[in-house]
Design a protein around this motif. Structure first.
Motif, short mmCIF file in Angstrom:
data_model
loop_
_atom_site.label_atom_id
_atom_site.label_comp_id
_atom_site.label_asym_id
_atom_site.label_seq_id
_atom_site.Cartn_x
_atom_site.Cartn_y
_atom_site.Cartn_z
N SER A 293 0.84 -1.20 0.00
CA SER A 293 0.00 0.00 0.00
C SER A 293 0.87 1.25 0.00
CB SER A 293 -0.92 -0.01 1.22
OG SER A 293 -0.14 0.11 2.38
N THR A 294 0.27 2.31 -0.48
CA THR A 294 0.97 3.59 -0.51
C THR A 294 0.34 4.52 0.51
OG1 THR A 294 1.37 3.29 -2.86
CG2 THR A 294 1.62 5.51 -1.98
N ARG A 295 1.16 5.14 1.32
CA ARG A 295 0.65 6.07 2.34
C ARG A 295 0.47 7.45 1.73
NH1 ARG A 295 3.97 5.17 7.80
NH2 ARG A 295 2.92 7.13 8.18
N THR A 296 -0.57 8.12 2.13
CA THR A 296 -0.81 9.49 1.69
C THR A 296 -0.65 10.42 2.87
OG1 THR A 296 -3.16 9.45 2.21
CG2 THR A 296 -2.50 8.65 0.01
N LYS A 297 -0.72 11.72 2.62
CA LYS A 297 -0.62 12.70 3.71
C LYS A 297 -1.74 12.49 4.72
CE LYS A 297 1.72 16.66 1.76
NZ LYS A 297 1.59 18.08 1.43
N ARG A 298 -2.90 12.11 4.23
CA ARG A 298 -4.04 11.88 5.13
C ARG A 298 -3.74 10.74 6.09
NH1 ARG A 298 -9.43 11.08 2.13
NH2 ARG A 298 -8.84 13.13 1.47
N ASP A 299 -3.00 9.74 5.64
CA ASP A 299 -2.66 8.61 6.49
C ASP A 299 -1.72 9.00 7.63
OD1 ASP A 299 -4.15 6.95 4.84
OD2 ASP A 299 -2.40 6.57 3.55
N LEU A 300 -1.03 10.11 7.49
CA LEU A 300 -0.07 10.53 8.50
C LEU A 300 -0.74 11.24 9.68
CD1 LEU A 300 2.78 11.82 6.16
CD2 LEU A 300 2.61 9.60 7.31
N GLY A 301 -2.01 11.55 9.56
CA GLY A 301 -2.71 12.20 10.66
C GLY A 301 -2.65 13.70 10.56
#
Length: 192
Positions: A2-10
């Motif tokens: 999976s690829t993390r996005t800025k939203r995933d960083l909190g």
């Protein structure tokens, strides 16, 4: 995968801060042999341009970096390669010097000639701890009074400011020029 996005960083936890100051300086890409020797020392026409870099309190700055660019003695802008590797005969017009523990910088160079009939000068850049960006100034030769009087930059300054940009010719032909980053004797710096 999976690829993390800025939203995933909190949520954002830190505010943006101002830019870092110039430095620390790393030897990689900055330091090289003979960097302050724009010309071969003691070669015909060679002079020393030197002085001290001072902070606003009048103390010498032991870890500043000073760079110069200049035309050759005929007023020609050099096009020779070799700014990062000296061959002891090509005039590149560029030099870099780190200040000593007493704030002194020194270049082996030549007196620049008038470019397009203007007053001869060295273009100078100063990097130092605590500065958010480099400082740009000029060091004019003390001769050519008529060209100095006609120079647009010098003409726009009062006598004290003007004096911060004109070097002193020493008895042996070398040039002395101190650079003051702040304070009563502050050097005139240029904004672009």
């Amino acid at each position: 995968m999976s690829t993390r996005t800025k939203r995933d960083l909190g949520p954002k936890t830190h505010e943006a801060t101002g830019g870092q100051t110039v430095g620390p300086f790393f030897a990689f890409g900055l330091d090289y042999p003979k960097k302050h020797e724009v010309v071969f020392p003691h070669s015909p026409g060679a002079i020393v341009l030197g002085g001290t870099v001072f902070d606003g309190g009048g103390a010498p700055i032991p870890d500043a970096v000073v760079e110069i660019w200049s035309a050759d003695e005929n007023g020609e802008i050099p096009r020779a390669h070799g700014a990062l590797r000296r061959d002891d005969h090509s005039f590149t017009g560029f030099g870099r010097a780190a200040t000593t523990d007493v704030g002194r910088y020194e270049f082996w160079t030549r007196n620049p000639g008038p470019v397009d009939g203007g007053a001869p000068f060295y273009s100078v850049v100063v990097f130092a701890r605590g500065l958010p960006d480099k400082l740009v100034t000029r060091v004019y030769l003390p001769e050519h009074e008529e060209l100095l009087a006609a120079d647009p930059l010098l003409s726009s300054l009062d006598a004290d400011e003007r004096a911060t940009l004109i070097a002193t010719r020493l008895p042996g032909g070398n040039l002395h020029h101190d650079i003051h980053l702040q304070g009563e004797k502050e050097t005139v710096f240029l904004a672009f």
